[in-house]
Design a protein around this motif. Structure first.
Motif, PDB file in Angstrom:
ATOM      1  N   ALA A  30       0.952  -1.337   0.258  1.00 50.67           N
ATOM      2  CA  ALA A  30      -0.078  -0.605  -0.172  1.00 50.67           C
ATOM      3  C   ALA A  30       0.798   1.203  -0.486  1.00 50.67           C
ATOM      4  O   ALA A  30       0.471   2.053  -0.445  1.00 50.67           O
ATOM      5  CB  ALA A  30      -1.351   0.144   1.674  1.00 50.67           C
ATOM      6  N   GLY A  31       1.870   1.067   0.694  1.00 54.16           N
ATOM      7  CA  GLY A  31       2.787   2.592   0.805  1.00 54.16           C
ATOM      8  C   GLY A  31       3.006   2.458  -0.430  1.00 54.16           C
ATOM      9  O   GLY A  31       3.634   3.580  -0.689  1.00 54.16           O
ATOM     10  N   LYS A  77     -15.994   3.322   5.178  1.00 54.10           N
ATOM     11  CA  LYS A  77     -16.739   1.742   4.396  1.00 54.10           C
ATOM     12  C   LYS A  77     -15.337   1.422   4.403  1.00 54.10           C
ATOM     13  O   LYS A  77     -15.498   0.034   4.769  1.00 54.10           O
ATOM     14  CB  LYS A  77     -16.340   2.827   2.958  1.00 54.10           C
ATOM     15  CG  LYS A  77     -18.150   3.210   2.367  1.00 54.10           C
ATOM     16  CD  LYS A  77     -17.082   3.473   0.566  1.00 54.10           C
ATOM     17  CE  LYS A  77     -18.794   4.857  -0.010  1.00 54.10           C
ATOM     18  NZ  LYS A  77     -18.511   5.414  -1.070  1.00 54.10           N
ATOM     19  N   LEU A  78     -13.632   1.841   5.376  1.00 53.28           N
ATOM     20  CA  LEU A  78     -12.804   0.821   5.095  1.00 53.28           C
ATOM     21  C   LEU A  78     -13.828  -0.096   6.383  1.00 53.28           C
ATOM     22  O   LEU A  78     -12.997  -0.894   6.709  1.00 53.28           O
ATOM     23  CB  LEU A  78     -11.961   1.947   5.586  1.00 53.28           C
ATOM     24  CG  LEU A  78     -10.513   1.342   5.671  1.00 53.28           C
ATOM     25  CD1 LEU A  78     -10.140   0.149   4.845  1.00 53.28           C
ATOM     26  CD2 LEU A  78      -9.286   2.237   5.881  1.00 53.28           C
ATOM     27  N   THR A 108      -7.974  -1.524   2.190  1.00 49.99           N
ATOM     28  CA  THR A 108      -9.072  -2.342   2.046  1.00 49.99           C
ATOM     29  C   THR A 108      -9.131  -4.445   2.465  1.00 49.99           C
ATOM     30  O   THR A 108     -10.060  -5.031   3.420  1.00 49.99           O
ATOM     31  CB  THR A 108     -10.551  -2.071   1.352  1.00 49.99           C
ATOM     32  OG1 THR A 108     -10.056  -0.811   1.727  1.00 49.99           O
ATOM     33  CG2 THR A 108     -12.019  -2.334   2.029  1.00 49.99           C
ATOM     34  N   GLN A 109      -8.221  -4.757   1.867  1.00 50.13           N
ATOM     35  CA  GLN A 109      -8.399  -5.804   1.861  1.00 50.13           C
ATOM     36  C   GLN A 109      -8.160  -6.684   2.055  1.00 50.13           C
ATOM     37  O   GLN A 109      -8.366  -7.931   3.326  1.00 50.13           O
ATOM     38  CB  GLN A 109      -7.981  -6.879   0.117  1.00 50.13           C
ATOM     39  CG  GLN A 109      -8.675  -6.482  -0.894  1.00 50.13           C
ATOM     40  CD  GLN A 109      -7.463  -6.722  -2.183  1.00 50.13           C
ATOM     41  OE1 GLN A 109      -6.605  -7.260  -2.029  1.00 50.13           O
ATOM     42  NE2 GLN A 109      -8.338  -7.075  -3.598  1.00 50.13           N
ATOM     43  N   LEU A 159      -1.807   0.719   8.815  1.00 48.37           N
ATOM     44  CA  LEU A 159      -2.594   0.864   7.026  1.00 48.37           C
ATOM     45  C   LEU A 159      -3.567   1.562   7.214  1.00 48.37           C
ATOM     46  O   LEU A 159      -3.952   2.218   6.472  1.00 48.37           O
ATOM     47  CB  LEU A 159      -3.482  -0.529   7.125  1.00 48.37           C
ATOM     48  CG  LEU A 159      -2.776  -2.292   6.494  1.00 48.37           C
ATOM     49  CD1 LEU A 159      -3.196  -2.612   6.726  1.00 48.37           C
ATOM     50  CD2 LEU A 159      -2.222  -1.803   5.371  1.00 48.37           C
ATOM     51  N   GLY A 160      -4.290   2.077   8.071  1.00 49.36           N
ATOM     52  CA  GLY A 160      -5.237   3.069   8.120  1.00 49.36           C
ATOM     53  C   GLY A 160      -5.130   4.700   8.119  1.00 49.36           C
ATOM     54  O   GLY A 160      -4.973   5.169   7.544  1.00 49.36           O
TER      55      GLY A 160
END
Length: 479
Positions: free
Chosen positions: A269-270, A318-319, A286-287, A297-298
């Protein structure tokens, strides 16, 4: 039974022959070298039988005389082996007790009584190693390499000496050679795996996991974890070399191997965030959030959001909907709501998070909330004081040495332990012998601690997680 039948048959044959000669008498005349012999057929047959018996007995006697040196040698050899084995046993016992002098004395006896010098060399090498004479031990182990039967044990000894001397290159060579001789030896596989990690030979370590699986060295879960770590290590090298496409491919492979691998998810993600592919970064978060939410992650998710604060709150909701009961979901939503001035949402989520266990970051967010909502500086100051005494915030921290890092890495920068960095809170240690643990952990608002040798160590993280059945705030799956 067979012997009885044989005896009966022989007796019956003899009786039959005797009766037959008695019923069929006859005379035989033999003339040889001027001598004449007259006799009956029965007497001739009896004489031939007696001659046969004499010849058999003579042959047996000669055989015993001819083989007597070997027989005597075997008897003496048995006594020598017995003395050699006794000396070997005593040498091992003396070695275990730490008496090197007596162990070497018995070693000389082993060398004298036993023809095979493998045991002598092994015992001598271990005695020399215990005495601190590593050069002598190395010579003995190297001599063991000359024989196929003892080569593996010689390599094991040389491997241990190299590790003791911190010669990683030589140790890796010995471990590889020992593994070729015995590819399913668990001790060699584990040692070789650690040496490959130290030398950052990820591909060779991955291939070694195949042998480890065949030898049942690691369980399936541990094999999956190590495989995912090695793939992620390769991805780290690709990121350092600016090979982003290869790094993305490897990180996705690691997540396919272990869906709850937070380290790979954070890196992927980063990386997407850094190359300005925010949508893919949010997709990865999200996954992963479904199985292993984390503050790291947040934070990446919120950094990729655009638009006004209210729109960002909608995206965070949504997350959070993928794992609404997790503490990290409550924290990330409270942070987003605080930025959007949604005081009610922020406060309710903070209260939910603190119901499990209050941490310093919770009090800091509450202080910020009091200042922004109520402009209550005194209340905010009190909350900040509580934050200084509350359970410390989790962070990327090594489980082996406790060192803190600013990001997730495969190997700890401090102690170089592989796969030990995780999202965890540190133990609270107070060097205060007079301090006492709380007497009532249920009603007390102070952090739960235990005293060990004058040191208070906070274990409230473990207690709360065990009580609620949920991971503690900021916790990540163990790597």
């Amino acid at each position: 039974m067979i012997r009885l039948l044989t005896f009966i048959l022989i007796t019956a044959a003899l009786v039959f022959c005797t009766v037959w000669f008695a019923d069929n008498p006859g005379n035989m005349t033999i003339v040889w070298l001027g001598y004449r012999f007259d006799g009956s057929i029965g007497m001739v047959a009896l004489g031939l039988l007696a001659l046969t018996v004499v010849l058999v007995l003579a042959w047996r006697g000669w055989t015993m005389i001819a083989n007597s040196p070997g027989w005597i040698g075997r008897l003496l050899g048995s006594r020598r082996r017995k003395k050699g084995q006794q000396a070997l046993t005593m040498g091992l016992l003396e070695l275990a007790s730490g008496d090197v002098r007596q162990a070497l004395k018995h070693t000389r006896a082993v060398d004298r009584y036993l023809e095979d010098d493998t045991l002598t060399r092994l015992l001598t090498a271990q005695a020399a190693e215990l005495d601190g004479n590593n050069d002598a031990a190395k010579r003995q182990f190297e001599a063991m390499l000359e024989k196929p039967d003892s080569a593996f044990f010689g390599l094991r000894g040389l491997l241990q000496l190299a590790l003791k001397a911190d010669d990683r290159e030589a140790a890796l060579d010995y471990a590889e050679r020992a593994h070729r001789l015995r590819p399913r030896n668990p001790a060699v596989i584990v040692t070789l795996f650690d040496l490959l990690l130290t030398s950052r030979r990820w591909d060779r370590a991955l291939s070694l996991l195949v042998d480890a699986q065949k030898a049942s060295v690691f369980g399936e879960q541990e094999l999956t974890r190590r495989r995912a770590l090695l793939i992620t290590a390769k991805a780290e090298d690709a990121i350092a070399a600016s090979e982003n496409a290869e790094a993305i491919k490897l990180l996705r492979k690691a997540l396919n191997a272990s869906a709850d691998f937070t380290g790979a998810a954070v890196l992927l993600a980063g990386l997407y965030r850094d190359i300005k592919q925010d949508a893919k970064a949010r997709e990865v978060v999200t996954q992963s959030w479904r199985v292993a939410p984390s503050a790291a992650l947040g934070a990446i998710y919120r950094e990729t959001l655009t638009g006004n604060p209210l729109a960002q709150v909608k995206s965070v909701e949504k997350l959070v909907a993928t794992n609404p009961d997790h503490v990290e979901s409550q924290i990330v939503l409270a942070e987003a709501a605080l930025e959007a001035d949604l005081w009610g949402i922020a406060r309710s989520n903070l209260e939910k998070a603190m119901a499990t266990k209050a941490e310093a970051r919770h009090y800091r967010l509450l202080a910020d909330l009091e200042l922004r909502e109520n402009q209550d500086g005194a209340k905010a100051r009190d909350l900040l004081i509580k934050a200084s005494h509350a359970n410390p915030d989790p962070d990327w921290r090594c489980g082996a040495c406790g060192a803190e890092t600013d990001r997730w890495v495969v190997s700890c920068p401090s102690c170089h332990s592989f796969g030990s960095v995780d999202w965890r809170a540190p133990l609270r240690v107070h060097q205060d012998p007079a301090a006492k643990p709380a007497t009532d952990a249920t009603n007390s608002k102070e952090p739960v601690a235990i005293e060990q040798d004058g040191t208070l160590i906070d274990h409230s993280n473990d207690d709360d997680a065990a009580t609620t059945g949920q991971p503690s705030k900021g916790s990540q799956p163990a790597l």
